[in-house]
Design an enzyme around this catalytic site. Structure first.
Site, PDB file in Angstrom:
ATOM      1  N   TYR A  19     -21.927   3.607  -3.288  1.00  4.61           N
ATOM      2  CA  TYR A  19     -22.726   4.044  -4.403  1.00  4.61           C
ATOM      3  C   TYR A  19     -23.040   2.847  -5.084  1.00  4.61           C
ATOM      4  O   TYR A  19     -24.294   2.768  -5.557  1.00  4.61           O
ATOM      5  CB  TYR A  19     -22.197   5.367  -5.325  1.00  4.61           C
ATOM      6  CG  TYR A  19     -22.661   5.592  -6.503  1.00  4.61           C
ATOM      7  CD1 TYR A  19     -23.963   6.443  -6.361  1.00  4.61           C
ATOM      8  CD2 TYR A  19     -22.336   5.277  -7.708  1.00  4.61           C
ATOM      9  CE1 TYR A  19     -24.569   6.894  -7.741  1.00  4.61           C
ATOM     10  CE2 TYR A  19     -23.066   5.495  -8.843  1.00  4.61           C
ATOM     11  CZ  TYR A  19     -24.049   6.461  -8.871  1.00  4.61           C
ATOM     12  OH  TYR A  19     -24.715   6.763  -9.938  1.00  4.61           O
ATOM     13  N   LYS A  59       0.904  -1.099   0.088  1.00  4.46           N
ATOM     14  CA  LYS A  59      -0.182  -0.019  -0.051  1.00  4.46           C
ATOM     15  C   LYS A  59       0.790   1.188   0.073  1.00  4.46           C
ATOM     16  O   LYS A  59       1.841   1.293   0.512  1.00  4.46           O
ATOM     17  CB  LYS A  59      -1.043   0.112   1.284  1.00  4.46           C
ATOM     18  CG  LYS A  59      -2.098   0.714   1.090  1.00  4.46           C
ATOM     19  CD  LYS A  59      -3.265   0.227   0.283  1.00  4.46           C
ATOM     20  CE  LYS A  59      -4.544   0.795   0.291  1.00  4.46           C
ATOM     21  NZ  LYS A  59      -5.617   0.021  -0.301  1.00  4.46           N
ATOM     22  N   GLY A  67     -21.371   5.566   3.750  1.00  6.80           N
ATOM     23  CA  GLY A  67     -20.532   6.000   2.596  1.00  6.80           C
ATOM     24  C   GLY A  67     -21.096   5.844   1.299  1.00  6.80           C
ATOM     25  O   GLY A  67     -21.472   4.834   1.139  1.00  6.80           O
ATOM     26  N   GLY A 125     -19.812   7.492  -1.680  1.00 11.17           N
ATOM     27  CA  GLY A 125     -19.136   8.281  -2.609  1.00 11.17           C
ATOM     28  C   GLY A 125     -18.770   7.223  -3.854  1.00 11.17           C
ATOM     29  O   GLY A 125     -18.950   7.478  -5.140  1.00 11.17           O
TER      30      GLY A 125
END
Length: 363
Positions: free
Chosen positions: A186, A83, A180, A182
């Site tokens: 979504y 990451k 959430g 976004g």
């Protein structure tokens, strides 16, 4: 001067490598953590966040990269976990030069790490990264935006959890709260509203979000989905709570509020601590481990490395359903929290592949 706990965190989370990088001209400042490469090169997205402290960024990147190792192993991919976190204000630092400098840094790792988009970075941003390195996936014209695939994996994870908890995987007649809206949240809501191959439609969906643009988009596109304040999302009397924002939301403060039967969402590191998996178990709430649930995006970009085929990628994402049923069964038989069972599942695959007897095979 406060010392960073780099080696302490590396030992605690069993990391191979943590690298800091900085570019004065563009303001690029970040950390890449490579957790484990026993199965293959480390792959994980680049997250851009305005961290309050460097230690906060360090802890985030080591936890996220470890989660990527487990995610890849559980998904059956020949990848390790890594990451990158970039420290800065997304509204101020982003530019072509900024991401091209990131690409040069990724290239310097010589293929040990492959990056992709993540929170506050986009497919377009990765296009700039690709100008400087081949070690980037999730590009336009290839696998593209991974969010719909991450959400698809969440849908099949929810179906697996419903199968175990209620004896029936259908979402018809079930109630949901989604934290959430976004990206992955979504798309998950769209799937829950009937945009799925089974034609199932949820009975009721609540959502919360802090970004006004995303709130207005949901209200405009799906007025039947009810908005609630962020602090009210935990206490809703629903069948499934789906955290699809940032991590650490299942903790000592939120668990007593939960009235759901299932927690299954796309956020990374949903549990603030491993002990919170046991607390959910004690409360009779079935937890679908985040690194299993949100593996769809990783599976999708992995196919890009092999030569992208959308149908093949989609089929592999849907296989999360059966894999999660296996993990639920392990947890049941051993009478352990599901998050521990999932970690065991991942670690066993890593160990078995690492210990394969070497033998010559001509290719």
């Amino acid at each position: 001067m406060k010392k960073l706990k780099t080696f302490q965190f590396m030992e605690e989370f069993d990391h191979e490598q943590v690298v800091y990088f900085y570019d004065k001209n563009t303001g690029l400042k970040g950390i890449t953590a490579i957790h484990n490469t026993d199965l293959g090169p480390a792959l994980g997205g680049t997250r851009l966040w305005n961290y309050k402290t460097e230690e906060e960024a360090l802890l985030d990147v080591v936890r996220l990269s470890r989660g990527m190792t487990y995610k890849a192993a559980v998904a059956g991919l020949n990848l390790g976990g890594g990451k990158t976190v970039l420290i800065g204000d997304p509204k101020k630092v982003k530019s072509e030069a900024y991401f091209r400098e990131l690409g040069r840094f990724v290239q310097s790792l010589n293929g040990r790490y492959i990056t992709a988009e993540d929170v506050n970075t986009s497919t377009s941003d990765m296009g700039f990264v690709a100008m400087e390195t081949d070690h980037v996936v999730g590009l336009h014209g290839k696998s593209g935006n991974p969010s719909p695939f991450t959400a698809l994996g969440a849908l099949y994870s929810i179906r697996a959890a419903l199968k175990v908890q209620f004896g029936d995987p259908t979402i018809e007649g079930k109630t949901f709260s989604v934290q959430g809206a976004g990206q992955t949240g979504y798309y998950l809501i769209k799937y829950l509203l009937g945009d799925n191959e089974h034609g199932d439609i949820a009975k009721k969906i609540y959502f919360t979000e802090i970004n006004e643009t995303y709130i207005e988009r949901m209200k405009k596109e799906h007025p039947e989905v009810e908005f609630v304040k962020p602090e009210d999302i935990y206490g809703l009397d629903v069948d499934v709570f789906s955290p699809c924002a940032l991590g650490g939301v299942i903790n000592d403060e939120t668990i007593p509020q939960l009235k759901c039967s299932i927690v299954a969402g796309t956020s990374n590191n949903v549990l603030k601590g491993e002990e919170h998996g046991a607390q959910l178990k004690e409360k009779g709430i079935l937890y679908a481990p985040d690194f299993v649930v949100n593996g769809g995006g990783l599976i999708n970009v992995y196919h890009e490395l092999k030569g992208y085929n959308k149908d093949a990628a989609t089929a592999d994402v849907k296989a999360i359903y059966d894999r999660l049923l296996q993990i639920f069964e392990i947890a049941k038989v051993q009478d352990i929290p599901v998050n521990i069972a999932a970690m065991q599942f991942a670690e066993e695959r890593i160990k078995s592949i690492k210990n394969m007897k070497p033998s010559y095979v001509k290719r």
